[in-house]
Design an enzyme around this catalytic site. Structure first.
Site, PDB file in Angstrom:
ATOM      1  N   SER A  81       3.416  -2.017  10.353  1.00 21.41           N
ATOM      2  CA  SER A  81       4.863  -2.112  10.611  1.00 21.41           C
ATOM      3  C   SER A  81       5.453  -3.477  10.249  1.00 21.41           C
ATOM      4  O   SER A  81       6.354  -3.964  10.934  1.00 21.41           O
ATOM      5  CB  SER A  81       5.190  -1.749  12.065  1.00 21.41           C
ATOM      6  N   HIS A 118      -9.458   1.393   4.782  1.00 23.68           N
ATOM      7  CA  HIS A 118      -8.195   1.560   5.510  1.00 23.68           C
ATOM      8  C   HIS A 118      -8.435   2.516   6.691  1.00 23.68           C
ATOM      9  O   HIS A 118      -9.211   3.473   6.579  1.00 23.68           O
ATOM     10  CB  HIS A 118      -7.115   2.109   4.576  1.00 23.68           C
ATOM     11  N   GLU A 130      -6.787   4.888   7.803  1.00 27.18           N
ATOM     12  CA  GLU A 130      -6.540   6.305   7.520  1.00 27.18           C
ATOM     13  C   GLU A 130      -7.757   6.938   6.858  1.00 27.18           C
ATOM     14  O   GLU A 130      -8.072   8.101   7.096  1.00 27.18           O
ATOM     15  CB  GLU A 130      -5.271   6.443   6.659  1.00 27.18           C
ATOM     16  N   GLY A 164       2.815  -1.097   4.264  1.00 25.24           N
ATOM     17  CA  GLY A 164       2.850   0.305   3.879  1.00 25.24           C
ATOM     18  C   GLY A 164       4.253   0.746   3.527  1.00 25.24           C
ATOM     19  O   GLY A 164       4.763   0.497   2.435  1.00 25.24           O
ATOM     20  N   ASN A 190       0.875  -1.174   0.000  1.00 22.94           N
ATOM     21  CA  ASN A 190       0.000   0.000   0.000  1.00 22.94           C
ATOM     22  C   ASN A 190       0.913   1.225   0.000  1.00 22.94           C
ATOM     23  O   ASN A 190       1.498   1.555   1.027  1.00 22.94           O
ATOM     24  CB  ASN A 190      -0.882  -0.035   1.252  1.00 22.94           C
ATOM     25  N   TRP A 191       1.009   1.853  -1.162  1.00 23.00           N
ATOM     26  CA  TRP A 191       1.938   2.985  -1.279  1.00 23.00           C
ATOM     27  C   TRP A 191       1.389   4.253  -0.631  1.00 23.00           C
ATOM     28  O   TRP A 191       2.099   5.248  -0.512  1.00 23.00           O
ATOM     29  CB  TRP A 191       2.288   3.239  -2.750  1.00 23.00           C
ATOM     30  N   LYS A 192       0.105   4.247  -0.272  1.00 27.23           N
ATOM     31  CA  LYS A 192      -0.529   5.448   0.309  1.00 27.23           C
ATOM     32  C   LYS A 192      -0.277   6.641  -0.622  1.00 27.23           C
ATOM     33  O   LYS A 192      -0.255   6.458  -1.832  1.00 27.23           O
ATOM     34  CB  LYS A 192      -0.017   5.682   1.735  1.00 27.23           C
ATOM     35  N   GLU A 234      -5.381  -4.623  10.718  1.00 26.20           N
ATOM     36  CA  GLU A 234      -4.330  -3.629  10.922  1.00 26.20           C
ATOM     37  C   GLU A 234      -4.612  -2.840  12.199  1.00 26.20           C
ATOM     38  O   GLU A 234      -5.412  -1.895  12.178  1.00 26.20           O
ATOM     39  CB  GLU A 234      -4.282  -2.660   9.739  1.00 26.20           C
ATOM     40  N   GLY A 257       2.702   2.393  10.767  1.00 19.51           N
ATOM     41  CA  GLY A 257       3.697   3.446  10.631  1.00 19.51           C
ATOM     42  C   GLY A 257       4.446   3.773  11.905  1.00 19.51           C
ATOM     43  O   GLY A 257       5.136   4.789  11.974  1.00 19.51           O
TER      44      GLY A 257
HETATM   45  P1  PGA Z   1       2.941   0.398   7.565  1.00 22.14           P
HETATM   46  O1  PGA Z   1       1.443   0.609   6.978  1.00 22.14           O
HETATM   47  O2  PGA Z   1       3.424  -0.923   7.001  1.00 22.14           O
HETATM   48  O3  PGA Z   1       3.712   1.569   7.049  1.00 22.14           O
HETATM   49  O4  PGA Z   1       2.815   0.355   9.039  1.00 22.14           O
HETATM   50  C1  PGA Z   1       0.564  -0.472   6.830  1.00 22.14           C
HETATM   51  C2  PGA Z   1      -0.753   0.014   6.259  1.00 22.14           C
HETATM   52  O5  PGA Z   1      -1.240   1.059   6.689  1.00 22.14           O
HETATM   53  O6  PGA Z   1      -1.338  -0.648   5.383  1.00 22.14           O
END
Ligand code: PGA
Length: 250
Positions: free
Chosen positions: A208, A93, A95, A229, A10-12, A163, A169
């Site tokens: 993470s 997600h 976010e 991510g 997931n490149w966000k 998640e 993150g």
């Molecule tokens: P992260 O993000 O691996 O940077 O913790 C995971 C995600 O939000 O899908």
């Protein structure tokens, strides 16, 4: 039953046309390890160029609308995603649940739209740190599943990503015991929601995931892959996670 593992990036809101060069080595790793599935979900603007660059790699999106078309400024439909070659879409997600105030009902509509368009929907769930501290992590996740899972989902069309919000993150991860407990609870809830197909739905862990913890996390019972991510942005980090999934499958 051991399911085929899926490692999805997931490149966000990261990446650029120049960073698509990373996909060459990611595709090479995917092809070198046919025992696992690999996908990358870049921002909308990079989907078509990513598909053009590496047509053999599964490319997905990070969101979609729940309706097929209409007056929804700024939104993208599943038909639009399919037209440019996206095969999966991440929905719900944390976010987006936080920043865009997405509700379970909206997430469910998005997942249903993805499935009816022939895509794989990756439905994200996960508790906040306050939820976990208060002892309600499982209740929160079960409630998200009840509200977000389309009941026609199958092992071929639906993926769940667990998640924990506090692990995203942050460099922090739950213990493998806590991951096992939550994935078992999700597996049981899926059986209640979609019956026998619930045993075939892959449940990814996300938050993470890095090269140095991927193998251990991916070896936990009912962890059928990872949603990655930050560490999916470069082949140098993402390929060792793919290799960790292969090792954990062994
Ligand atoms: P992260 O993000 O691996 O940077 O913790 C995971 C995600 O939000 O899908």
């Amino acid at each position: 039953m051991a399911l085929r593992k899926l490692v999805a990036g997931n490149w966000k809101m990261n990446g650029s046309l120049a960073s698509l060069v990373e996909l060459d080595l990611i595709l090479a790793a995917a092809q070198a390890h046919p025992s696992v599935d690999v996908a990358v979900c870049p921002p909308f603007t990079l989907i078509a160029p990513a598909v053009a660059r590496v047509p053999a790699l599964a490319v997905g999106a990070q969101d979609c609308h729940g309706q097929s078309k209409g007056a929804h400024t700024g939104c993208v439909s599943t038909a639009m995603l399919v037209e440019v070659g996206a095969r999966l879409v991440i929905v719900g997600h944390s976010e987006r649940r936080a920043d865009q105030h997405e509700t379970d009902a909206e997430v469910q509509a998005k997942a249903a739209a993805a499935i009816s368009a022939g895509m794989v929907a990756i439905v994200c769930v996960g508790e906040t740190e306050a939820d976990r501290d208060a002892g309600r992590a499982m209740a929160v996740v079960e409630s998200q599943l009840d509200g977000s899972i389309p009941r026609d989902g199958t092992g071929a069309t639906l993926v769940v990503a667990y998640e924990p919000v506090w692990a995203i993150g942050t460099g922090r991860t739950p213990s493998t015991g806590d991951v096992a407990d939550m994935h078992a609870a999700i597996r049981a809830r899926l059986a209640g929601l979609i019956g026998g197909e619930g045993a075939r739905v892959r449940i990814l862990y996300g938050g993470s995931v890095k090269p140095d913890n991927a193998r251990e996390l991916l070896a936990v019972a009912d962890v059928d892959g990872a949603l990655v991510g930050g560490a999916s942005l470069t082949a140098a980090q993402f390929v060792p996670i793919i290799e960790g999934a292969v090792a954990a499958s062994g």
